[in-house]
Design a protein around this motif. Structure first.
Motif, PDB file in Angstrom:
ATOM      1  N   VAL A 214       0.778  -1.290   0.236  1.00  0.00           N
ATOM      2  CA  VAL A 214       0.086   0.165  -0.024  1.00  0.00           C
ATOM      3  C   VAL A 214       0.991   1.245   0.017  1.00  0.00           C
ATOM      4  O   VAL A 214       1.915   1.491   0.827  1.00  0.00           O
ATOM      5  N   ASN A 215       0.703   2.316  -1.039  1.00  0.00           N
ATOM      6  CA  ASN A 215       1.350   3.367  -1.044  1.00  0.00           C
ATOM      7  C   ASN A 215       0.495   4.275  -0.411  1.00  0.00           C
ATOM      8  O   ASN A 215       1.300   5.425   0.378  1.00  0.00           O
ATOM      9  N   LEU A 216      -0.420   4.608  -0.476  1.00  0.00           N
ATOM     10  CA  LEU A 216      -1.323   5.602   0.190  1.00  0.00           C
ATOM     11  C   LEU A 216      -2.858   5.089   0.413  1.00  0.00           C
ATOM     12  O   LEU A 216      -3.507   4.459  -0.164  1.00  0.00           O
ATOM     13  N   GLN A 217      -3.119   5.634   1.744  1.00  0.00           N
ATOM     14  CA  GLN A 217      -4.223   5.014   2.391  1.00  0.00           C
ATOM     15  C   GLN A 217      -5.260   6.231   2.679  1.00  0.00           C
ATOM     16  O   GLN A 217      -4.662   7.244   3.243  1.00  0.00           O
ATOM     17  N   LEU A 218      -6.500   6.214   2.167  1.00  0.00           N
ATOM     18  CA  LEU A 218      -7.344   7.262   2.237  1.00  0.00           C
ATOM     19  C   LEU A 218      -8.472   6.722   3.309  1.00  0.00           C
ATOM     20  O   LEU A 218      -9.194   5.549   2.778  1.00  0.00           O
ATOM     21  N   SER A 219      -8.813   7.565   4.244  1.00  0.00           N
ATOM     22  CA  SER A 219      -9.900   7.056   5.297  1.00  0.00           C
ATOM     23  C   SER A 219     -11.069   8.185   5.662  1.00  0.00           C
ATOM     24  O   SER A 219     -10.625   9.389   5.310  1.00  0.00           O
ATOM     25  N   GLY A 220     -11.921   8.059   6.467  1.00  0.00           N
ATOM     26  CA  GLY A 220     -12.690   8.723   7.122  1.00  0.00           C
ATOM     27  C   GLY A 220     -13.052   8.540   8.647  1.00  0.00           C
ATOM     28  O   GLY A 220     -12.104   8.272   9.386  1.00  0.00           O
ATOM     29  N   HIS A 221     -14.334   8.281   8.989  1.00  0.00           N
ATOM     30  CA  HIS A 221     -14.561   7.826  10.192  1.00  0.00           C
ATOM     31  C   HIS A 221     -14.728   8.478  11.335  1.00  0.00           C
ATOM     32  O   HIS A 221     -15.445   8.512  12.132  1.00  0.00           O
ATOM     33  N   SER A 222     -13.529   9.191  11.527  1.00  0.00           N
ATOM     34  CA  SER A 222     -13.001   9.914  12.908  1.00  0.00           C
ATOM     35  C   SER A 222     -14.021  10.993  12.843  1.00  0.00           C
ATOM     36  O   SER A 222     -14.227  11.678  13.978  1.00  0.00           O
ATOM     37  N   HIS A 223     -14.070  11.860  11.965  1.00  0.00           N
ATOM     38  CA  HIS A 223     -14.729  13.156  11.912  1.00  0.00           C
ATOM     39  C   HIS A 223     -13.866  14.227  12.530  1.00  0.00           C
ATOM     40  O   HIS A 223     -13.987  15.080  12.784  1.00  0.00           O
ATOM     41  N   GLY A 224     -12.724  13.754  12.502  1.00  0.00           N
ATOM     42  CA  GLY A 224     -11.735  14.640  13.106  1.00  0.00           C
ATOM     43  C   GLY A 224     -12.004  14.819  14.680  1.00  0.00           C
ATOM     44  O   GLY A 224     -11.469  15.711  15.404  1.00  0.00           O
ATOM     45  N   GLY A 225     -13.000  14.014  15.203  1.00  0.00           N
ATOM     46  CA  GLY A 225     -13.332  14.303  16.612  1.00  0.00           C
ATOM     47  C   GLY A 225     -14.669  14.938  16.807  1.00  0.00           C
ATOM     48  O   GLY A 225     -15.334  15.063  17.715  1.00  0.00           O
ATOM     49  N   GLN A 226     -14.767  15.850  15.678  1.00  0.00           N
ATOM     50  CA  GLN A 226     -15.987  16.766  15.701  1.00  0.00           C
ATOM     51  C   GLN A 226     -15.985  17.820  16.359  1.00  0.00           C
ATOM     52  O   GLN A 226     -16.116  19.068  16.044  1.00  0.00           O
ATOM     53  N   ILE A 227     -15.512  17.579  17.422  1.00  0.00           N
ATOM     54  CA  ILE A 227     -14.953  18.874  18.619  1.00  0.00           C
ATOM     55  C   ILE A 227     -13.748  18.605  19.143  1.00  0.00           C
ATOM     56  O   ILE A 227     -13.135  17.743  19.647  1.00  0.00           O
ATOM     57  N   GLN A 228     -12.992  19.805  18.722  1.00  0.00           N
ATOM     58  CA  GLN A 228     -11.387  19.919  19.438  1.00  0.00           C
ATOM     59  C   GLN A 228     -11.328  21.138  20.043  1.00  0.00           C
ATOM     60  O   GLN A 228     -11.966  22.038  20.074  1.00  0.00           O
ATOM     61  N   LEU A 229     -10.218  20.972  21.084  1.00  0.00           N
ATOM     62  CA  LEU A 229      -9.847  22.267  21.710  1.00  0.00           C
ATOM     63  C   LEU A 229      -8.576  22.499  21.453  1.00  0.00           C
ATOM     64  O   LEU A 229      -7.575  21.651  21.171  1.00  0.00           O
ATOM     65  N   PRO A 230      -8.011  23.651  21.395  1.00  0.00           N
ATOM     66  CA  PRO A 230      -6.744  24.208  21.326  1.00  0.00           C
ATOM     67  C   PRO A 230      -5.794  23.535  22.191  1.00  0.00           C
ATOM     68  O   PRO A 230      -5.957  23.471  23.348  1.00  0.00           O
ATOM     69  N   PHE A 231      -4.521  22.844  21.606  1.00  0.00           N
ATOM     70  CA  PHE A 231      -3.665  22.437  22.474  1.00  0.00           C
ATOM     71  C   PHE A 231      -3.903  21.049  22.957  1.00  0.00           C
ATOM     72  O   PHE A 231      -3.113  20.421  23.617  1.00  0.00           O
ATOM     73  N   PHE A 232      -5.111  20.393  22.751  1.00  0.00           N
ATOM     74  CA  PHE A 232      -5.693  19.323  23.096  1.00  0.00           C
ATOM     75  C   PHE A 232      -5.944  18.348  22.079  1.00  0.00           C
ATOM     76  O   PHE A 232      -5.813  17.091  22.187  1.00  0.00           O
ATOM     77  N   GLY A 233      -6.633  18.841  21.035  1.00  0.00           N
ATOM     78  CA  GLY A 233      -7.087  17.837  19.822  1.00  0.00           C
ATOM     79  C   GLY A 233      -8.340  17.484  19.948  1.00  0.00           C
ATOM     80  O   GLY A 233      -9.241  18.257  20.771  1.00  0.00           O
ATOM     81  N   ALA A 234      -8.839  16.398  19.587  1.00  0.00           N
ATOM     82  CA  ALA A 234     -10.142  15.903  19.357  1.00  0.00           C
ATOM     83  C   ALA A 234     -10.472  15.377  20.795  1.00  0.00           C
ATOM     84  O   ALA A 234      -9.778  14.593  21.479  1.00  0.00           O
ATOM     85  N   LEU A 235     -11.699  15.577  21.140  1.00  0.00           N
ATOM     86  CA  LEU A 235     -12.046  15.178  22.618  1.00  0.00           C
ATOM     87  C   LEU A 235     -12.666  13.692  22.437  1.00  0.00           C
ATOM     88  O   LEU A 235     -12.276  12.910  23.453  1.00  0.00           O
ATOM     89  N   VAL A 236     -13.303  13.256  21.549  1.00  0.00           N
ATOM     90  CA  VAL A 236     -13.749  12.041  21.442  1.00  0.00           C
ATOM     91  C   VAL A 236     -13.466  11.302  20.035  1.00  0.00           C
ATOM     92  O   VAL A 236     -13.813  12.070  19.154  1.00  0.00           O
ATOM     93  N   THR A 237     -12.963  10.069  20.010  1.00  0.00           N
ATOM     94  CA  THR A 237     -12.559   9.745  18.532  1.00  0.00           C
ATOM     95  C   THR A 237     -13.263   8.158  18.828  1.00  0.00           C
ATOM     96  O   THR A 237     -13.185   7.635  19.675  1.00  0.00           O
ATOM     97  N   PRO A 238     -13.826   7.523  17.600  1.00  0.00           N
ATOM     98  CA  PRO A 238     -14.409   6.184  17.583  1.00  0.00           C
ATOM     99  C   PRO A 238     -13.486   5.248  17.444  1.00  0.00           C
ATOM    100  O   PRO A 238     -11.982   5.363  17.279  1.00  0.00           O
ATOM    101  N   PRO A 239     -13.791   4.107  17.870  1.00  0.00           N
ATOM    102  CA  PRO A 239     -12.932   2.714  17.846  1.00  0.00           C
ATOM    103  C   PRO A 239     -12.366   2.696  16.295  1.00  0.00           C
ATOM    104  O   PRO A 239     -13.281   3.038  15.520  1.00  0.00           O
ATOM    105  N   PHE A 240     -11.219   2.257  16.133  1.00  0.00           N
ATOM    106  CA  PHE A 240     -10.433   2.220  14.769  1.00  0.00           C
ATOM    107  C   PHE A 240     -10.059   3.715  14.201  1.00  0.00           C
ATOM    108  O   PHE A 240      -9.902   3.834  13.193  1.00  0.00           O
ATOM    109  N   GLY A 241     -10.474   4.688  14.880  1.00  0.00           N
ATOM    110  CA  GLY A 241     -10.115   6.085  14.621  1.00  0.00           C
ATOM    111  C   GLY A 241      -9.628   7.021  15.645  1.00  0.00           C
ATOM    112  O   GLY A 241      -9.765   8.043  15.771  1.00  0.00           O
TER     113      GLY A 241
END
Length: 289
Positions: A214-241
Motif C-alpha cells: 500500500v502506498n497511500l491510504q485514504l480514510s474517514g470515520h473519525s470526523h476529526g473528533g467533531q469537537i476539538q480544543l486548542p492544544f488538546f485536539g479531538a475530545l472523542v474519537t471512535p474505535p479504529f479512529g
C-alpha cells in the motif's frame, strides 16, 4: 467485562462534558450547531511518489466521506456538495463510507442515486463500506444505492486503473467495526511495482496496511473528533479512529505508507462541530519519474 477507562480517555470525557456545558450557555452553542457544520473546508494536497507513472502526473482525485444523510445533513446539502466536487473536474472520485446515518430508516433513499449519479469523473468513482453503511441492516441497501449511482463498491478487492499505457491500482476493504476487512485479499493481485491507493473507512487499520503493498491510504470515520480544543485536539474519537484521526501520517519504516484521514462532511451522535470543519479533499498525483 467492563472496559478499563484510561486516564487520557477519562480526562477527555470530563473536558468534553465541561465543554458541552459551556457552549450550552453561550454563543458557542449556536456556532458549533448552526455555523461550523455547514462551513465546508476545501483542502488541496499534492501526492508525489516514484511509483506514480508519468501518464498519471497531475491526475486529480476528490475524496469525500461521512455524509451521514438523515442526521442534520439533507439532500439539498448533498446536491450542493456534488456541484462543488464537479467544479474540480476530477479524474477519480472516492467516497470513504457512511453515506446515511441509519440506512433502514432513511425515507428519501430513492432520491439519492439521482443526485450521486451527477458526479462526473473521467476515470471512475469508487466507494467502500463504513460502519453506518452496515448498521441497521444497511449492507444491501447501501450497495444498491452506490451501484445505482455509478460507483464501483470495493469489498476486499482491487481494480486496475489504466491511462494510456500506464496503470495504478485502487483497492478497498470492508469496515473494521461491523464488517470483515481483509487487506491481504484486497491487494493480492497487485504487482509490487505498481502504485496502490487503499480505501479504508477505519484509519487505524493503517498499522496493518503498512505490512502490505500500500502506498497511500485514504480514510474517514473519525470526523476529526467533531469537537476539538486548542492544544488538546479531538475530545472523542471512535474505535479504529483513535490513533489516526485527522490529516496526514507517515507509517512504517521501510517503504512507509502515507495515510490521509478526511474529517468528513456530516456529523453523528451530536450535531456539533467545533474547530473541526467539514472537509472536502482534493489530491493531485505527481510522478517523480
Amino acid at each position: 467485562m467492563e472496559k478499563k477507562v484510561t486516564r487520557r480517555k477519562f480526562i477527555k470525557r470530563t473536558i468534553g462534558s465541561l465543554f458541552s456545558a459551556v457552549i450550552a450557555g453561550t454563543g458557542g452553542y449556536y456556532y458549533a450547531r448552526d455555523i461550523e457544520p455547514k462551513f465546508l473546508q476545501i483542502n488541496e494536497h499534492t501526492i508525489k511518489h516514484a511509483a506514480i507513472p508519468p501518464n498519471f502526473h497531475n491526475l486529480t482525485i476528490v475524496q469525500f466521506s461521512d455524509t451521514h444523510l438523515g442526521f442534520h445533513y439533507d439532500l439539498n446539502q448533498l446536491t450542493t456538495l456534488i456541484k462543488k466536487i464537479n467544479s474540480y473536474s476530477p479524474d477519480l472520485i472516492f467516497f470513504t463510507g457512511d453515506l446515511m446515518d441509519e440506512p433502514n430508516k432513511y425515507e428519501d433513499i430513492e432520491q439519492i442515486p439521482g443526485i450521486l449519479s451527477e458526479l462526473k469523473a473521467s476515470i471512475g468513482k469508487f466507494s467502500i463500506y463504513g460502519n453506518h453503511d452496515h448498521g441497521g441492516y444497511g449492507s444491501d441497501i447501501y450497495r444498491t444505492v452506490m451501484e445505482k449511482s455509478g460507483f464501483d463498491l470495493l469489498l476486499n478487492e482491487s481494480r486496475k486503473v489504466e491511462k494510456n499505457s500506464d496503470t495504478i491500482y485502487i483497492s478497498g476493504i470492508d469496515d473494521a467495526m461491523l464488517g470483515k476487512p481483509d487487506i491481504q485479499t484486497a491487494v493480492a493481485n497487485i504487482p509490487p511495482e505498481s502504485y496502490n491507493i487503499l480505501l479504508s473507512h477505519a484509519p487505524d487499520l493503517a498499522d496493518t496496511a503498512k505490512n502490505f503493498h500500500v502506498n497511500l491510504q485514504l480514510s474517514g470515520h473519525s470526523h476529526g473528533g467533531q469537537i476539538q480544543l486548542p492544544f488538546f485536539g479531538a475530545l472523542v474519537t471512535p474505535p479504529f479512529g483513535e490513533k489516526y484521526y485527522e490529516g496526514f501520517y507517515e507509517i512504517g519504516e521501510e517503504n512507509p505508507i502515507t495515510v490521509y484521514v478526511n474529517r468528513g462532511i456530516g456529523t453523528t451522535r451530536l450535531p456539533f462541530r467545533f474547530l473541526c470543519r467539514p472537509e472536502l479533499t482534493i489530491f493531485t498525483l505527481q510522478s517523480e519519474s
